[in-house]
Design an enzyme around this catalytic site. Structure first.
Site, PDB file in Angstrom:
ATOM      1  N   LYS A 101       6.333   1.318   9.328  1.00 27.02           N
ATOM      2  CA  LYS A 101       5.279   1.393   8.324  1.00 27.02           C
ATOM      3  C   LYS A 101       3.969   1.795   8.982  1.00 27.02           C
ATOM      4  CE  LYS A 101       4.738  -1.854   5.312  1.00 27.02           C
ATOM      5  NZ  LYS A 101       4.449  -0.795   4.313  1.00 27.02           N
ATOM      6  N   GLU A 134      -0.708  -5.399   5.953  1.00 27.75           N
ATOM      7  CA  GLU A 134       0.617  -5.373   5.330  1.00 27.75           C
ATOM      8  C   GLU A 134       1.559  -6.328   6.047  1.00 27.75           C
ATOM      9  OE1 GLU A 134       1.491  -1.211   5.660  1.00 27.75           O
ATOM     10  OE2 GLU A 134       1.150  -0.877   3.522  1.00 27.75           O
ATOM     11  N   ASP A 156       7.691   3.933   5.705  1.00 19.93           N
ATOM     12  CA  ASP A 156       7.828   5.346   6.086  1.00 19.93           C
ATOM     13  C   ASP A 156       9.254   5.691   6.483  1.00 19.93           C
ATOM     14  OD1 ASP A 156       5.040   6.238   5.872  1.00 19.93           O
ATOM     15  OD2 ASP A 156       4.728   4.666   7.359  1.00 19.93           O
ATOM     16  N   SER A 213       2.146   5.112  -2.187  1.00 20.54           N
ATOM     17  CA  SER A 213       2.451   5.661  -3.512  1.00 20.54           C
ATOM     18  C   SER A 213       3.648   4.975  -4.170  1.00 20.54           C
ATOM     19  CB  SER A 213       2.715   7.165  -3.399  1.00 20.54           C
ATOM     20  OG  SER A 213       3.835   7.402  -2.550  1.00 20.54           O
ATOM     21  N   THR A 214       4.561   4.435  -3.388  1.00 19.02           N
ATOM     22  CA  THR A 214       5.722   3.778  -4.009  1.00 19.02           C
ATOM     23  C   THR A 214       5.356   2.376  -4.469  1.00 19.02           C
ATOM     24  OG1 THR A 214       7.087   5.012  -2.420  1.00 19.02           O
ATOM     25  CG2 THR A 214       8.199   3.326  -3.751  1.00 19.02           C
ATOM     26  N   ASP A 226       6.313  -3.838  -0.863  1.00 16.77           N
ATOM     27  CA  ASP A 226       5.587  -2.854  -0.045  1.00 16.77           C
ATOM     28  C   ASP A 226       6.499  -1.680   0.282  1.00 16.77           C
ATOM     29  OD1 ASP A 226       3.274  -3.464   2.756  1.00 16.77           O
ATOM     30  OD2 ASP A 226       3.600  -1.694   1.471  1.00 16.77           O
ATOM     31  N   GLY A 227       5.888  -0.567   0.584  1.00 16.68           N
ATOM     32  CA  GLY A 227       6.651   0.638   0.912  1.00 16.68           C
ATOM     33  C   GLY A 227       6.991   0.708   2.389  1.00 16.68           C
ATOM     34  N   THR A 258       0.850  -1.204   0.000  1.00 11.84           N
ATOM     35  CA  THR A 258       0.000   0.000   0.000  1.00 11.84           C
ATOM     36  C   THR A 258       0.881   1.247   0.000  1.00 11.84           C
ATOM     37  OG1 THR A 258      -1.752  -1.170   1.180  1.00 11.84           O
ATOM     38  CG2 THR A 258      -1.751   1.236   1.342  1.00 11.84           C
TER      39      THR A 258
HETATM   40  O1  DER Z   1       1.314   2.669   5.006  1.00 14.76           O
HETATM   41  C1  DER Z   1       2.363   2.135   4.628  1.00 14.76           C
HETATM   42  O2  DER Z   1       3.025   1.354   5.327  1.00 14.76           O
HETATM   43  C2  DER Z   1       2.900   2.559   3.309  1.00 14.76           C
HETATM   44  O3  DER Z   1       3.707   1.553   2.782  1.00 14.76           O
HETATM   45  C3  DER Z   1       3.652   3.837   3.547  1.00 14.76           C
HETATM   46  O4  DER Z   1       4.344   3.725   4.709  1.00 14.76           O
HETATM   47  C4  DER Z   1       4.603   4.199   2.443  1.00 14.76           C
HETATM   48  O5  DER Z   1       3.878   5.024   1.637  1.00 14.76           O
HETATM   49  P1  DER Z   1       4.583   5.870   0.472  1.00 14.76           P
HETATM   50  O6  DER Z   1       5.249   4.852  -0.430  1.00 14.76           O
HETATM   51  O7  DER Z   1       3.414   6.562  -0.181  1.00 14.76           O
HETATM   52  O8  DER Z   1       5.552   6.812   1.118  1.00 14.76           O
END
Ligand code: DER
Length: 223
Positions: free
Chosen positions: A95, A104, A86, A30-31, A83-84, A28
């Site tokens: 995250k 996640e 923070d 943007s990345t 997954d992305g 989840t």
């Molecule tokens: O919610 C999450 O864990 C997302 O992966 C977030 O932490 C990263 O979001 P971004 O890729 O939009 O910075």
């Protein structure tokens, strides 16, 4: 540098690791979205994969991208999760920026390989980002007190396009808890997990297998 270009590079590079005939966990944010879109293009070109979404957002994007969706319960396992995060420090993650960290962590941890995709602005020497803590509705004040006892400063995450607090896909509230610099993420993670009323927290300790770091110059892969 937090730029879309850096995020896009990381997402596309990780998407290349998705193999034919596999089950992929779809993260989840943007990345991860760049990875999902790239996987969708590969599916158009004949790649046979099934996606397990980590949120309503990633499920919707997967559908729009043409990735067939399945569920964790319907498969024998997840081969790869993308997954992305923070914040990243020494292989550990914070995250939960998107309030999706409960599912996640379930799917990222279930995967044989968990690839993290970030832009280089997420890298730090030590984790010091506020830790998102998903809590049962009604438990927020009791849990907040326990978090203060651990030296944290919890803040209930308020919604922007809704009156009142953010409510996660699974119906939980989120306390963003500032612990300052976290010297021992593993110990704190265990302490958070044992607080009654805590459903899941955003410390992902020892879970990432590879970290794809996008920057203006390209992509570095940290083991
Ligand atoms: O919610 C999450 O864990 C997302 O992966 C977030 O932490 C990263 O979001 P971004 O890729 O939009 O910075």
């Amino acid at each position: 540098d937090g730029s879309a270009e850096a995020k896009r590079r990381a997402g596309h590079a990780a998407a290349d690791a998705v193999e034919d005939g596999t089950v992929v966990g779809l993260g989840t944010g943007s990345t991860a979205a760049y990875a999902i879109e790239a996987i969708g293009r590969a599916v158009e070109n004949g790649l046979d994969v099934h996606g397990v979404a980590t949120s309503a957002e990633s499920a919707q994007l997967a559908r729009e991208s043409g990735i067939p969706l399945t569920t964790l319960a319907a498969v024998d396992g997840v081969d790869l999760a993308i997954d992305g995060a923070d914040q990243v420090a020494d292989g550990d993650l914070i995250k939960g920026g998107g309030a999706a960290h409960t599912r996640e962590k379930l799917i990222d941890a279930a995967a044989d390989r968990f690839l993290v995709v970030v832009d280089d602005s997420k890298l730090a020497d030590r984790l010091d980002w506020p830790v998102p803590v998903a809590v049962l509705q009604g438990a927020e004040s009791v849990v907040a007190e326990r978090l203060r006892g651990l030296g944290g400063e919890p803040t209930l995450r308020e919604a922007e396009r809704k009156d009142g607090p953010v409510v996660t896909d699974d119906g939980h509230l989120v306390l963003d808890c500032d612990f300052g610099e976290i010297g021992d993420p593993g110990t704190l993670a265990t302490a958070l997990s044992t607080i009654p009323g805590v459903v899941e927290h955003g410390l992902f300790v020892d879970l990432a297998d590879e970290i794809y770091v996008g920057s203006a110059d390209g992509v570095d892969v940290l083991q």
